[in-house]
Design a protein around this motif. Sequence first.
Motif, PDB file in Angstrom:
ATOM      1  N   ILE A 179       0.842  -1.198   0.000  1.00  5.47           N
ATOM      2  CA  ILE A 179       0.000   0.000   0.000  1.00  5.47           C
ATOM      3  C   ILE A 179       0.876   1.248   0.000  1.00  5.47           C
ATOM      4  CG2 ILE A 179      -1.797   1.261   1.244  1.00  5.47           C
ATOM      5  CD1 ILE A 179      -2.542  -1.424   2.581  1.00  5.47           C
ATOM      6  N   LEU A 180       0.526   2.201  -0.868  1.00  5.55           N
ATOM      7  CA  LEU A 180       1.171   3.514  -0.868  1.00  5.55           C
ATOM      8  C   LEU A 180       0.156   4.533  -0.377  1.00  5.55           C
ATOM      9  CD1 LEU A 180       3.646   5.286  -1.599  1.00  5.55           C
ATOM     10  CD2 LEU A 180       2.593   5.609  -3.859  1.00  5.55           C
ATOM     11  N   ASN A 181       0.502   5.251   0.681  1.00 10.94           N
ATOM     12  CA  ASN A 181      -0.387   6.261   1.261  1.00 10.94           C
ATOM     13  C   ASN A 181       0.259   7.629   1.066  1.00 10.94           C
ATOM     14  OD1 ASN A 181      -2.518   7.396   2.665  1.00 10.94           O
ATOM     15  ND2 ASN A 181      -1.649   6.983   4.682  1.00 10.94           N
ATOM     16  N   VAL A 182      -0.309   8.429   0.175  1.00  8.20           N
ATOM     17  CA  VAL A 182       0.280   9.712  -0.207  1.00  8.20           C
ATOM     18  C   VAL A 182      -0.430  10.842   0.532  1.00  8.20           C
ATOM     19  CG1 VAL A 182       0.853  11.249  -2.129  1.00  8.20           C
ATOM     20  CG2 VAL A 182       0.786   8.757  -2.488  1.00  8.20           C
ATOM     21  N   GLY A 183       0.347  11.674   1.219  1.00  6.34           N
ATOM     22  CA  GLY A 183      -0.231  12.773   1.985  1.00  6.34           C
ATOM     23  C   GLY A 183      -0.755  12.288   3.323  1.00  6.34           C
ATOM     24  N   VAL A 184       0.138  11.783   4.170  1.00  9.02           N
ATOM     25  CA  VAL A 184      -0.291  11.063   5.376  1.00  9.02           C
ATOM     26  C   VAL A 184      -0.637  11.965   6.554  1.00  9.02           C
ATOM     27  CG1 VAL A 184       1.013   9.026   4.743  1.00  9.02           C
ATOM     28  CG2 VAL A 184       2.087  10.736   6.193  1.00  9.02           C
ATOM     29  N   ALA A 185      -0.343  13.276   6.441  1.00 12.92           N
ATOM     30  CA  ALA A 185      -0.615  14.216   7.545  1.00 12.92           C
ATOM     31  C   ALA A 185       0.036  13.702   8.824  1.00 12.92           C
ATOM     32  CB  ALA A 185      -2.110  14.448   7.696  1.00 12.92           C
ATOM     33  N   GLN A 231      -9.966   0.931 -10.441  1.00 12.58           N
ATOM     34  CA  GLN A 231      -9.160  -0.268 -10.610  1.00 12.58           C
ATOM     35  C   GLN A 231      -8.402  -0.183 -11.927  1.00 12.58           C
ATOM     36  OE1 GLN A 231     -11.188  -4.066 -11.181  1.00 12.58           O
ATOM     37  NE2 GLN A 231      -9.653  -5.063  -9.905  1.00 12.58           N
ATOM     38  N   LYS A 232      -7.114  -0.397 -11.872  1.00 12.51           N
ATOM     39  CA  LYS A 232      -6.273  -0.325 -13.063  1.00 12.51           C
ATOM     40  C   LYS A 232      -6.489  -1.544 -13.946  1.00 12.51           C
ATOM     41  CE  LYS A 232      -1.580   1.045 -14.307  1.00 12.51           C
ATOM     42  NZ  LYS A 232      -0.298   1.524 -13.747  1.00 12.51           N
ATOM     43  N   CYS A 275       0.385   2.340  -9.490  1.00  8.67           N
ATOM     44  CA  CYS A 275      -0.548   1.255  -9.150  1.00  8.67           C
ATOM     45  C   CYS A 275      -0.311   0.083 -10.103  1.00  8.67           C
ATOM     46  CB  CYS A 275      -1.978   1.766  -9.282  1.00  8.67           C
ATOM     47  SG  CYS A 275      -3.260   0.570  -8.845  1.00  8.67           S
ATOM     48  N   ASN A 276      -0.330  -1.134  -9.575  1.00 11.58           N
ATOM     49  CA  ASN A 276      -0.082  -2.284 -10.433  1.00 11.58           C
ATOM     50  C   ASN A 276      -1.345  -2.694 -11.186  1.00 11.58           C
ATOM     51  OD1 ASN A 276      -1.687  -4.051  -8.872  1.00 11.58           O
ATOM     52  ND2 ASN A 276       0.034  -4.779  -7.670  1.00 11.58           N
ATOM     53  N   ASP A 292       6.811   2.258 -11.963  1.00 11.48           N
ATOM     54  CA  ASP A 292       5.475   1.934 -12.451  1.00 11.48           C
ATOM     55  C   ASP A 292       5.003   0.612 -11.838  1.00 11.48           C
ATOM     56  OD1 ASP A 292       6.078   4.094 -14.017  1.00 11.48           O
ATOM     57  OD2 ASP A 292       5.824   3.072 -15.942  1.00 11.48           O
ATOM     58  N   GLY A 293       3.733   0.569 -11.455  1.00  7.04           N
ATOM     59  CA  GLY A 293       3.132  -0.672 -10.992  1.00  7.04           C
ATOM     60  C   GLY A 293       3.708  -1.241  -9.716  1.00  7.04           C
ATOM     61  N   SER A 294       4.113  -0.389  -8.800  1.00  8.81           N
ATOM     62  CA  SER A 294       4.795  -0.856  -7.586  1.00  8.81           C
ATOM     63  C   SER A 294       3.854  -1.282  -6.463  1.00  8.81           C
ATOM     64  CB  SER A 294       5.723   0.245  -7.047  1.00  8.81           C
ATOM     65  OG  SER A 294       6.729   0.564  -7.970  1.00  8.81           O
TER      66      SER A 294
END
Length: 254
Positions: A42-48, A247-248, A124-125, A95-97
């Motif tokens: 999981i990648l969480n961008v902008g975690v505050a 969904q990719k 996103c994978n 890409d796709g990590s």
Amino acid sequence: MDLAYYQDYYKLERTHWWFVIRGQLIQRLTKQYAAKNQPLRILNVGVATGRTTELLSALGEVTSVEYESSCCTFLREELAMEVTEGSVTDLPYQDGSYDVVCAFDVIEHVEDHQTAVAELQRVCNPNGLVFVTVPAHMLLWSHHDIVNQHFRRYTRSELTGLFSEQIGKIVYSSYFNALLAGPVLMLRWMTRLVPKNWVRSKAGSDFTILADDSLLNKLFYKVLAAEVKLMPRVSLPTGTSAFCLWQKGAAALN
């Protein structure tokens, strides 16, 4: 931002009715729509101040990204949380990590939100999930948006329209906080008539108006909790926030 700001915001993320309910929504929908091969990447961008990362950690290994260097320092020194300083418009990953890529109330802070969404999709994978939440409706624009450095608020169609350029599909989108949209609109208009420091504390947003132990805070929590139970069976027609799960496509990297 100084330490007191992040301490204030840390408490809000863990006690305020809106943040608590949003956290429940995030866990519920991620479990529903993410791939079942646990643990997830999981990648969480902008975690505050880190609450969403704490919640997502129950579902897999979370990589946290935060733009503000002072917030990164707070996370590392006060919470011992690993975090990468970076921008949603230029993510330092291949890409796709990741199986799940999240940006909870992030892209409204970015002028070039189309590039931000493209970056979320890129890392996103295939068959993975991108989960984004945003504030809804410019009618609700107020000092709350200004102090939080927003560029805009969104309709649901405006949000989903940002996901149209890559192979994939919207699996679920909706507004939330529909039942309290009327009271929030009234509050926003009323607070324009009084000095801003009369009703807000250090963090400066509308989230600071109610004490975490107030009766209204508890009442609003119960109201919104009932709304979340409807999801994902229904898509609400309005609300103070909107979200999208995309969904990719499996062919996206072929």
